[in-house]
Design an enzyme around this catalytic site. Structure first.
Site, short mmCIF file in Angstrom:
data_model
loop_
_atom_site.label_atom_id
_atom_site.label_comp_id
_atom_site.label_asym_id
_atom_site.label_seq_id
_atom_site.Cartn_x
_atom_site.Cartn_y
_atom_site.Cartn_z
N ASP A 170 -9.89 -5.49 -4.10
CA ASP A 170 -9.30 -4.52 -3.18
C ASP A 170 -10.29 -3.38 -2.96
O ASP A 170 -10.70 -2.70 -3.91
CB ASP A 170 -7.98 -3.98 -3.76
CG ASP A 170 -7.17 -3.21 -2.75
OD1 ASP A 170 -7.72 -2.28 -2.12
OD2 ASP A 170 -5.97 -3.50 -2.59
N HIS A 195 -7.32 -5.94 0.32
CA HIS A 195 -6.16 -5.13 0.68
C HIS A 195 -5.47 -5.61 1.96
O HIS A 195 -4.54 -4.98 2.44
CB HIS A 195 -6.61 -3.67 0.86
CG HIS A 195 -5.52 -2.64 0.74
ND1 HIS A 195 -4.95 -2.30 -0.47
CD2 HIS A 195 -4.90 -1.88 1.67
CE1 HIS A 195 -4.04 -1.37 -0.28
NE2 HIS A 195 -3.98 -1.09 1.02
N SER A 251 0.83 -1.20 0.00
CA SER A 251 0.00 0.00 0.00
C SER A 251 0.87 1.27 0.00
O SER A 251 1.62 1.49 -0.95
CB SER A 251 -0.96 -0.05 1.19
OG SER A 251 -1.96 0.92 1.07
#
EC number: 3.1.2.12
Length: 268
Positions: free
Chosen positions: A215, A247, A143
């Site tokens: 996600d 995610h 991320s």
């Protein structure tokens, strides 16, 4: 440097340490998995928003695969911390949200020097204290940490032998996760945008990216823009969309073995 803890782990040692950082002007905590092999190469793992050194250390499952490959893994913190360190009003700014850049503006400029910390300050401490190979380094992240891995590799050619990322923020200058934050820290979000850097001619080392099709933050990541930039530059890379994955660290831990194996190939 102070040892917080050391635990035997897959034939090596999982340690947590604190040191005084010149870059941030604070004490910083980091974790290191050492496989117990003298002169092991190093894989840097940069974590995402709200995380510390601990999240990936305990949830990503990298140690078993790193031990098998003979690779050390370093887990830095995501920002400076402390009572005198400024913080944002939300989770995506301030402590836990350093974005791996050197801030030059406002209240952030005193402590938020995470690019220097990851590239210079922490490595100086790390390689002085542990038997690791400074000439063999690769980088990965999740991320915000994926953003950090990609941009540091693009901005500092030759530093890392390979780069990978799990659901990285690839186009932060066009995202709610990056546009405001990077502008506040540096005044120039584009200078720390992997898509912009790639389109501008920066060289990308061997690269592997995984992002889940489910996600929940897909619209913030800029995956499509980075894929287009790869095509425009005719830059070889593996960018994989993994069906049904989100995610979370369940996603990260699923593909961690392939990422470690990918880096091991370039580190050996």
């Amino acid at each position: 440097m102070k040892t917080v803890s050391e635990n035997r782990c897959f034939g090596g040692t999982q340690g947590v340490y604190v040191h005084s950082s010149e870059a941030t002007g604070t004490d910083m905590t980091f974790a290191l998995f050492h496989p117990g092999i003298p002169g092991a190469p190093v894989l840097w793992y940069l974590s995402g928003l709200t995380c510390t050194h601990e999240n990936a250390m305990t949830k990503a499952g990298l140690q078993a695969w790193a031990a098998e490959a003979g690779v050390a893994v370093v887990f830095p913190d995501t920002s400076p911390r402390g009572e005198d360190v400024p913080d944002g009003d939300d989770f995506d700014m301030g402590q836990g949200a350093g974005f791996y850049v050197d801030a030059i503006q406002g209240e952030w400029a005193k402590h938020f020097h995470m690019e220097t910390y990851v590239l210079s300050d922490l490595p100086e401490t790390l390689f002085a204290a542990f038997d690791l190979d400074e000439d063999r380094q690769s980088i990965t992240g999740h991320s915000m940490g994926g953003h950090g891995a990609l941009t540091l590799a693009l901005r500092h050619p030759g530093r890392f032998r390979s780069v990978s990322a799990f659901a990285p923020i690839c186009n932060p200058s066009q995202s709610d996760w990056g546009k405001t934050q990077l502008a506040a820290y540096t005044g120039d979000a584009a200078a720390h945008d992997a898509t912009v850097l790639l389109r501008g001619g920066a060289d990308l080392p061997p690269c592997l990216i995984d992002t889940g099709t489910s996600d929940q933050f897909y619209d913030k990541l800029g995956t499509d823009a980075f894929a287009a930039a790869l095509a425009e530059r005719r830059t070889p890379a593996q960018l994989r969309l993994q069906k049904g994955y989100d995610h979370s660290y369940f996603f990260v831990s699923t593909f961690a073995p392939e990422h470690v194996a990918f880096h091991a190939e370039w580190l050996m």
